[in-house]
Write a protein that holds these residues in place. Structure first.
Motif, PDB file in Angstrom:
ATOM      1  N   LEU A 148      40.506  47.063  49.737  1.00 45.93           N
ATOM      2  CA  LEU A 148      40.088  48.037  48.739  1.00 45.93           C
ATOM      3  C   LEU A 148      38.802  48.740  49.123  1.00 45.93           C
ATOM      4  CD1 LEU A 148      40.710  45.853  45.560  1.00 45.93           C
ATOM      5  CD2 LEU A 148      42.023  47.878  46.219  1.00 45.93           C
ATOM      6  N   GLY A 149      37.848  47.963  49.652  1.00 46.46           N
ATOM      7  CA  GLY A 149      36.512  48.488  49.884  1.00 46.46           C
ATOM      8  C   GLY A 149      35.685  48.428  48.609  1.00 46.46           C
ATOM      9  N   PRO A 150      34.366  48.456  48.719  1.00 46.38           N
ATOM     10  CA  PRO A 150      33.495  48.325  47.545  1.00 46.38           C
ATOM     11  C   PRO A 150      33.707  49.411  46.494  1.00 46.38           C
ATOM     12  CG  PRO A 150      32.246  47.993  49.559  1.00 46.38           C
ATOM     13  CD  PRO A 150      33.596  48.482  49.976  1.00 46.38           C
ATOM     14  N   LEU A 151      33.974  50.668  46.919  1.00 43.96           N
ATOM     15  CA  LEU A 151      34.127  51.754  45.942  1.00 43.96           C
ATOM     16  C   LEU A 151      35.365  51.551  45.079  1.00 43.96           C
ATOM     17  CD1 LEU A 151      33.306  54.424  44.693  1.00 43.96           C
ATOM     18  CD2 LEU A 151      34.480  55.605  46.578  1.00 43.96           C
ATOM     19  N   ARG A 152      36.511  51.305  45.707  1.00 48.85           N
ATOM     20  CA  ARG A 152      37.736  51.102  44.931  1.00 48.85           C
ATOM     21  C   ARG A 152      37.656  49.837  44.095  1.00 48.85           C
ATOM     22  NH1 ARG A 152      42.748  51.366  48.685  1.00 48.85           N
ATOM     23  NH2 ARG A 152      43.837  51.197  46.675  1.00 48.85           N
ATOM     24  N   PHE A 153      36.955  48.820  44.606  1.00 45.98           N
ATOM     25  CA  PHE A 153      36.743  47.628  43.784  1.00 45.98           C
ATOM     26  C   PHE A 153      36.000  48.004  42.511  1.00 45.98           C
ATOM     27  CE2 PHE A 153      33.571  44.587  42.325  1.00 45.98           C
ATOM     28  CZ  PHE A 153      34.403  43.568  41.867  1.00 45.98           C
ATOM     29  N   ARG A 154      34.937  48.781  42.640  1.00 43.65           N
ATOM     30  CA  ARG A 154      34.142  49.159  41.463  1.00 43.65           C
ATOM     31  C   ARG A 154      34.957  49.994  40.479  1.00 43.65           C
ATOM     32  NH1 ARG A 154      28.851  47.845  42.163  1.00 43.65           N
ATOM     33  NH2 ARG A 154      28.080  47.636  44.303  1.00 43.65           N
ATOM     34  N   LEU A 155      35.822  50.858  40.994  1.00 49.57           N
ATOM     35  CA  LEU A 155      36.654  51.670  40.114  1.00 49.57           C
ATOM     36  C   LEU A 155      37.620  50.805  39.307  1.00 49.57           C
ATOM     37  CD1 LEU A 155      37.447  54.693  42.476  1.00 49.57           C
ATOM     38  CD2 LEU A 155      35.937  54.677  40.474  1.00 49.57           C
ATOM     39  N   LEU A 156      38.216  49.803  39.983  1.00 54.88           N
ATOM     40  CA  LEU A 156      39.100  48.883  39.270  1.00 54.88           C
ATOM     41  C   LEU A 156      38.311  48.023  38.288  1.00 54.88           C
ATOM     42  CD1 LEU A 156      41.700  47.498  41.862  1.00 54.88           C
ATOM     43  CD2 LEU A 156      42.182  48.662  39.718  1.00 54.88           C
ATOM     44  N   ALA A 157      37.165  47.519  38.741  1.00 58.40           N
ATOM     45  CA  ALA A 157      36.353  46.660  37.885  1.00 58.40           C
ATOM     46  C   ALA A 157      35.893  47.397  36.633  1.00 58.40           C
ATOM     47  CB  ALA A 157      35.156  46.128  38.669  1.00 58.40           C
ATOM     48  N   ALA A 158      35.639  48.699  36.761  1.00 59.75           N
ATOM     49  CA  ALA A 158      35.194  49.484  35.612  1.00 59.75           C
ATOM     50  C   ALA A 158      36.280  49.603  34.548  1.00 59.75           C
ATOM     51  CB  ALA A 158      34.766  50.877  36.069  1.00 59.75           C
ATOM     52  N   ARG A 159      37.551  49.449  34.956  1.00 57.03           N
ATOM     53  CA  ARG A 159      38.663  49.521  34.011  1.00 57.03           C
ATOM     54  C   ARG A 159      38.982  48.166  33.395  1.00 57.03           C
ATOM     55  NH1 ARG A 159      41.784  54.165  35.033  1.00 57.03           N
ATOM     56  NH2 ARG A 159      42.932  53.560  33.155  1.00 57.03           N
ATOM     57  N   ALA A 160      38.390  47.116  33.925  1.00 57.68           N
ATOM     58  CA  ALA A 160      38.684  45.769  33.424  1.00 57.68           C
ATOM     59  C   ALA A 160      38.038  45.551  32.060  1.00 57.68           C
ATOM     60  CB  ALA A 160      38.188  44.718  34.409  1.00 57.68           C
ATOM     61  N   GLN A 161      38.756  44.896  31.186  1.00 57.03           N
ATOM     62  CA  GLN A 161      38.252  44.573  29.859  1.00 57.03           C
ATOM     63  C   GLN A 161      37.577  43.205  29.819  1.00 57.03           C
ATOM     64  OE1 GLN A 161      41.697  44.944  27.317  1.00 57.03           O
ATOM     65  NE2 GLN A 161      42.134  47.024  28.035  1.00 57.03           N
ATOM     66  N   VAL A 162      37.540  42.537  30.967  1.00 56.55           N
ATOM     67  CA  VAL A 162      36.941  41.205  31.097  1.00 56.55           C
ATOM     68  C   VAL A 162      36.109  41.181  32.379  1.00 56.55           C
ATOM     69  CG1 VAL A 162      38.801  40.042  29.828  1.00 56.55           C
ATOM     70  CG2 VAL A 162      38.994  40.360  32.317  1.00 56.55           C
ATOM     71  N   PRO A 163      35.289  40.150  32.616  1.00 52.68           N
ATOM     72  CA  PRO A 163      34.513  40.091  33.857  1.00 52.68           C
ATOM     73  C   PRO A 163      35.407  40.200  35.094  1.00 52.68           C
ATOM     74  CG  PRO A 163      33.712  38.451  32.317  1.00 52.68           C
ATOM     75  CD  PRO A 163      34.947  39.042  31.709  1.00 52.68           C
ATOM     76  N   ALA A 164      34.952  40.966  36.096  1.00 57.26           N
ATOM     77  CA  ALA A 164      35.701  41.176  37.332  1.00 57.26           C
ATOM     78  C   ALA A 164      34.957  40.537  38.493  1.00 57.26           C
ATOM     79  CB  ALA A 164      35.903  42.665  37.587  1.00 57.26           C
ATOM     80  N   ILE A 165      35.673  39.722  39.262  1.00 52.72           N
ATOM     81  CA  ILE A 165      35.123  38.998  40.398  1.00 52.72           C
ATOM     82  C   ILE A 165      35.635  39.629  41.686  1.00 52.72           C
ATOM     83  CG2 ILE A 165      34.913  36.737  41.495  1.00 52.72           C
ATOM     84  CD1 ILE A 165      33.745  36.798  38.686  1.00 52.72           C
ATOM     85  N   ALA A 166      34.739  39.884  42.643  1.00 54.82           N
ATOM     86  CA  ALA A 166      35.126  40.419  43.946  1.00 54.82           C
ATOM     87  C   ALA A 166      35.607  39.283  44.844  1.00 54.82           C
ATOM     88  CB  ALA A 166      33.941  41.125  44.590  1.00 54.82           C
ATOM     89  N   LEU A 167      36.808  39.438  45.406  1.00 56.03           N
ATOM     90  CA  LEU A 167      37.391  38.415  46.277  1.00 56.03           C
ATOM     91  C   LEU A 167      37.998  39.094  47.496  1.00 56.03           C
ATOM     92  CD1 LEU A 167      38.419  35.475  46.791  1.00 56.03           C
ATOM     93  CD2 LEU A 167      40.444  36.072  45.448  1.00 56.03           C
ATOM     94  N   GLY A 168      37.911  38.405  48.625  1.00 54.78           N
ATOM     95  CA  GLY A 168      38.525  38.920  49.845  1.00 54.78           C
ATOM     96  C   GLY A 168      37.485  39.342  50.860  1.00 54.78           C
ATOM     97  N   GLY A 169      37.254  38.493  51.877  1.00 54.63           N
ATOM     98  CA  GLY A 169      36.269  38.797  52.898  1.00 54.63           C
ATOM     99  C   GLY A 169      34.837  38.755  52.408  1.00 54.63           C
TER     100      GLY A 169
END
Length: 201
Positions: A148-169
């Protein structure tokens, strides 16, 4: 005499619903040898996601109980990869997996894996308490697979209704470099925990 592996874990009040760890270590065959040391060095109130898919049922249960005791001694949350019913039966604080597997069952803390916006919607419908969005960076588990990369992770995390954890590498260096406060790792936390976390914070 056959060895008995399934020693019951006493019922207890789970800490996870109130603490929601920021840092999680995810177990498997690759980091098994360093898990005791890593759990002892993680900041108090971190989390263990127990997978250990490589073990047959009896030894897997025994290994879970060993690591769960160590994790709780250091104030960590313990989550089982399985079904909500299994997590309840094993005395885990919560359950980890894909939304389809966690959509039903008793009310336990649910950590749901997410790779896309569609899966994020499924996680919400499955009553996720936390989502693990991956892979943020290329991983050893899936060489050559797109990240995903950090940017796409942040975009997905911003849509989450609960805490979002970064995983993978994920590693401590990457978490700090990209300002990712909530993250999880497999080898990135087990290989040199004394360097990562010299004292409990």
């Amino acid at each position: 005499m056959a060895r008995c592996y399934s020693v019951p874990v006493p019922n207890r009040q789970p800490p996870c619903p109130s603490i929601r760890p920021n840092v999680w270590i995810v177990s498997d065959a690759r980091n098994d040898a360093g898990l005791e040391r890593a759990l002892a060095r993680l900041p108090r109130g971190s989390g263990l996601i127990f997978r250990h898919y490589h073990l047959p049922p009896g030894p897997r249960r025994a290994r879970f109980e060993t690591l769960a005791r160590i994790a709780r001694r250091h104030g960590h949350c313990v989550v089982l990869s399985g079904t909500p019913r299994e997590a309840r039966a094993w005395g885990a604080d919560g359950v980890y997996g894909a939304a389809e597997r966690l959509a039903r069952g008793p009310a336990v803390l649910r950590l749901v894996t997410v790779h896309s916006l569609r899966e994020l919607a499924k996680a919400h419908r499955a009553r996720a308490d936390v989502v693990l969005i991956s892979p943020v960076f290329p991983t050893r588990s899936h060489p050559g697979a797109p990240a995903l990369g950090p940017l796409r992770f942040r975009l997905l995390a911003a849509r989450a209704q609960v805490p979002a954890i970064a995983l993978g590498g994920m590693t401590m260096h990457r978490a700090r470099a990209f300002g990712l406060r909530k993250w999880a790792a497999i080898q990135g936390l087990a290989e040199s925990p004394t360097v990562l976390f010299p004292v409990h914070s």
